[in-house]
Design an enzyme around this catalytic site. Sequence first.
Site, PDB file in Angstrom:
ATOM      1  N   LYS A 137       0.735  -1.109  -0.146  1.00 34.23           N
ATOM      2  CA  LYS A 137       0.012   0.041  -0.064  1.00 34.23           C
ATOM      3  C   LYS A 137       0.891   1.202   0.054  1.00 34.23           C
ATOM      4  CE  LYS A 137      -3.529  -2.634   2.329  1.00 34.23           C
ATOM      5  NZ  LYS A 137      -4.232  -3.094   3.332  1.00 34.23           N
ATOM      6  N   GLN A 156      -4.418  -1.537   9.530  1.00 34.35           N
ATOM      7  CA  GLN A 156      -4.338  -3.080   9.127  1.00 34.35           C
ATOM      8  C   GLN A 156      -5.055  -3.997  10.309  1.00 34.35           C
ATOM      9  OE1 GLN A 156      -3.352  -3.492   6.060  1.00 34.35           O
ATOM     10  NE2 GLN A 156      -3.979  -5.634   6.188  1.00 34.35           N
ATOM     11  N   ASP A 176     -10.942   2.804   4.372  1.00 36.60           N
ATOM     12  CA  ASP A 176     -11.228   1.554   4.435  1.00 36.60           C
ATOM     13  C   ASP A 176     -12.697   1.204   4.484  1.00 36.60           C
ATOM     14  OD1 ASP A 176      -9.603  -0.733   4.287  1.00 36.60           O
ATOM     15  OD2 ASP A 176      -8.815  -0.487   6.218  1.00 36.60           O
TER      16      ASP A 176
HETATM   17  N1  GUN Z   1      -7.001  -7.017   6.334  1.00 36.79           N
HETATM   18  C1  GUN Z   1      -7.578  -7.797   5.220  1.00 36.79           C
HETATM   19  N2  GUN Z   1      -8.017  -7.083   4.252  1.00 36.79           N
HETATM   20  C2  GUN Z   1      -7.908  -5.761   4.812  1.00 36.79           C
HETATM   21  C3  GUN Z   1      -8.262  -4.569   4.241  1.00 36.79           C
HETATM   22  O1  GUN Z   1      -8.811  -4.514   3.129  1.00 36.79           O
HETATM   23  N3  GUN Z   1      -8.072  -3.539   5.028  1.00 36.79           N
HETATM   24  C4  GUN Z   1      -7.492  -3.447   6.295  1.00 36.79           C
HETATM   25  N4  GUN Z   1      -7.300  -2.373   6.924  1.00 36.79           N
HETATM   26  N5  GUN Z   1      -7.247  -4.586   6.584  1.00 36.79           N
HETATM   27  C5  GUN Z   1      -7.259  -5.770   6.188  1.00 36.79           C
END
Ligand code: GUN
Length: 355
Positions: A54, A98, A121
């Site tokens: 990311k 995350q 998110d």
């Molecule tokens: N863990 C697995 N997929 C995601 C996601 O799309 N966003 C976040 N923040 N954590 C994740």
Amino acid sequence: MTAKLIDGTLIAAQVRQETGDAVARLKAEHGLAPGLATVLVGENPASKAYVGSKQKACQELGMVSIGCKLPDTASQEEVEKVVRDLNADPQVHGILVQLPLPRHLNEERILSAVSLEKDVDGFHPVNIGRLSMKGREPLFVPCTPAGCIELLVRSGVKIAGAEAVVLGRSNIVGLPVSMLLLHRDATVTICHSRSADLPAICRRADILIAAVGRADMVKADWVKPGAAVIDVGINQAWVAHPADREYVCATSGKTFAGHRAEESDKGSRREVGQYCAACDKAWLKGQNAPECCEQCGPHCGHVKLFRRYKLVGDVDFDQVQEVAGYLTPVPGGVGPMTIAMLMHNTYRGALHTIK
Ligand code: GUN
């Protein structure tokens, strides 16, 4: 019949290009560079890799990337304070915490602490609530579900009026993607581990979204001929390597396969155990070394044992491609879309601040 492959890498590149162009215009016209803050708590290797991708994507698209790392001993208050500080930072237009978080942390409270305007998110309870109601607009939509819809739309799959079946009801994918399909006028069925006769329900689907995390679960006879199948699963499956030998774990008695480090290259392999040549004993990762090996110590030539793996989806690709009309591969399907949609959301977060 062979399914048309939905190329997620290609479509994600298109979305990224469009977002990169929009970022360049935002910078030129308003002197504003979108900023994404990632919050990573602990050392989960998959989470570290996702956060790294990311951050890299931000840089590639001319966005600012701010990484916040906390140890897995961080307290609830410490994590919430980091989030509050990012809420107040004008350089930050998107905050991504995350998941999963270490178990001692209250995920709901941390996600609720993220400012609604920076919730790229889309996991804030208010954004999810709005997504789940008719006629309400969330500020942001979760990235993986939004990516699934984008894949369908850009591949020309008609959603309105379609029978859509979603396998899985997770907060991250199953639930929000169901809402998005409903908003686009599909007739949506959500299935889960307690659903009776999953194959029969899935066979009704014109659009099938598989998001359960079980390798190769969806078989050819689960799929209606011509259906569009979106595979969200990312599962690890072991692959045999010519150098693999059978070992018996001296601690647990379980048999396992593996090979030594020098017998394969470093890509796509995982440590599975250790072997002590002096004692001729092996043991599985996570198990204690047998007592004799503990005494002889590492200088006696303990070596690590590895196994090859590959990533597979929730859909049995080889079988289902003979039946489906459209199918996403794993890897190279939904995965790249998640990051592309996150970049798009972060750009939108920055745009909100000037409108
Ligand atoms: N863990 C697995 N997929 C995601 C996601 O799309 N966003 C976040 N923040 N954590 C994740």
